[in-house]
Design an enzyme around this catalytic site. Structure first.
Site, mmCIF file in Angstrom:
data_model
loop_
_atom_site.group_PDB
_atom_site.id
_atom_site.type_symbol
_atom_site.label_atom_id
_atom_site.label_comp_id
_atom_site.label_asym_id
_atom_site.label_seq_id
_atom_site.Cartn_x
_atom_site.Cartn_y
_atom_site.Cartn_z
ATOM 1 N N CYS A 109 6.796 -3.025 0.115
ATOM 2 C CA CYS A 109 6.610 -4.407 0.559
ATOM 3 C C CYS A 109 5.303 -4.564 1.322
ATOM 4 O O CYS A 109 4.520 -5.496 1.070
ATOM 5 C CB CYS A 109 7.759 -4.839 1.472
ATOM 6 S SG CYS A 109 9.381 -4.864 0.688
ATOM 7 N N GLY A 137 9.004 -1.560 7.460
ATOM 8 C CA GLY A 137 10.158 -1.332 6.599
ATOM 9 C C GLY A 137 9.697 -0.604 5.353
ATOM 10 O O GLY A 137 8.928 0.347 5.430
ATOM 11 N N CYS A 138 10.117 -1.059 4.220
ATOM 12 C CA CYS A 138 9.760 -0.453 2.938
ATOM 13 C C CYS A 138 8.247 -0.513 2.719
ATOM 14 O O CYS A 138 7.652 -1.580 2.787
ATOM 15 C CB CYS A 138 10.479 -1.217 1.824
ATOM 16 S SG CYS A 138 9.909 -0.817 0.178
ATOM 17 N N PHE A 139 7.646 0.633 2.431
ATOM 18 C CA PHE A 139 6.195 0.630 2.245
ATOM 19 C C PHE A 139 5.771 -0.115 0.988
ATOM 20 O O PHE A 139 4.653 -0.594 0.901
ATOM 21 C CB PHE A 139 5.569 2.013 2.320
ATOM 22 C CG PHE A 139 6.187 3.133 1.518
ATOM 23 C CD1 PHE A 139 6.836 2.948 0.317
ATOM 24 C CD2 PHE A 139 6.085 4.427 2.010
ATOM 25 C CE1 PHE A 139 7.382 4.007 -0.392
ATOM 26 C CE2 PHE A 139 6.616 5.511 1.309
ATOM 27 C CZ PHE A 139 7.268 5.290 0.100
#
Length: 177
Positions: free
Chosen positions: A16, A12-14
């Site tokens: 995170c 998902g979001c890098f």
């Protein structure tokens, strides 16, 4: 002499994924970036359209004598949802897909073995893709070390901080000092 291996992972979001994996003992560096798309050197604005085919990923350099590739993957699976296709929480689109991009046959086999090991720990099937690593493009500078630089930002507090807390709760023995 210390050895170094690399892992390219998209959860998902890098921001995170970077915030979690950089805290592990044996991880030498984590670089946020893009991989798996159709155009060279994409910008964040371009990949956010979902039209380039890139995923937000991190490239992790690690010492396999300190943390194994399999253990790195176990932490990766424990700190994102590998059962949602092209989505992590409110982040939706192919750029947020769960992906393991391997750079060797050994890493491919290990990734498939870890998925097999963990498949019964989730309520739904794991949809993480395991693909040969394409070209990796580092993200813009402002994306690097984002959580460390912006811990009070609302997204960081609402989305990233709980992942870091989960890491601490379940993998305390793997954290760097």
């Amino acid at each position: 002499m210390a050895t170094t291996e690399t892992a390219t992972l998209g959860g998902g979001c890098f921001w995170c994924t970077e915030a979690v994996l950089e805290k592990l003992r044996g991880v030498k560096s984590v670089t946020s970036g893009y991989a798996g798309g159709k155009i060279p050197n994409p910008s964040y604005r371009e990949i956010c359209t979902g039209l380039t085919g890139h995923a937000e990923v991190v490239r992790v350099e690690f010492d396999p004598d300190v943390i194994s590739y399999a253990d790195l993957l176990r932490v990766f699976f424990a700190t994102h949802d590998p059962t949602t296709l092209n989505q992590q929480g409110a982040d939706r689109g192919t750029q947020y897909r769960s992906t393991i991009m391997y750079d060797s046959e050994e890493h491919r086999k290990t990734a498939e073995a870890v998925i097999e090991e963990l498949k019964d720990t989730f309520d739904r099937p794991i949809v993480t893709e395991v693909v040969e690593e394409p070209t990796f493009y580092p993200a813009e500078d402002y994306h690097q070390e984002y959580y460390r630089s912006n811990p009070g930002q609302p997204y960081c507090q609402a989305v990233i901080a709980p992942k870091v807390a989960k890491l601490r709760a379940h993998y305390l023995d793997k954290l760097a000092a």
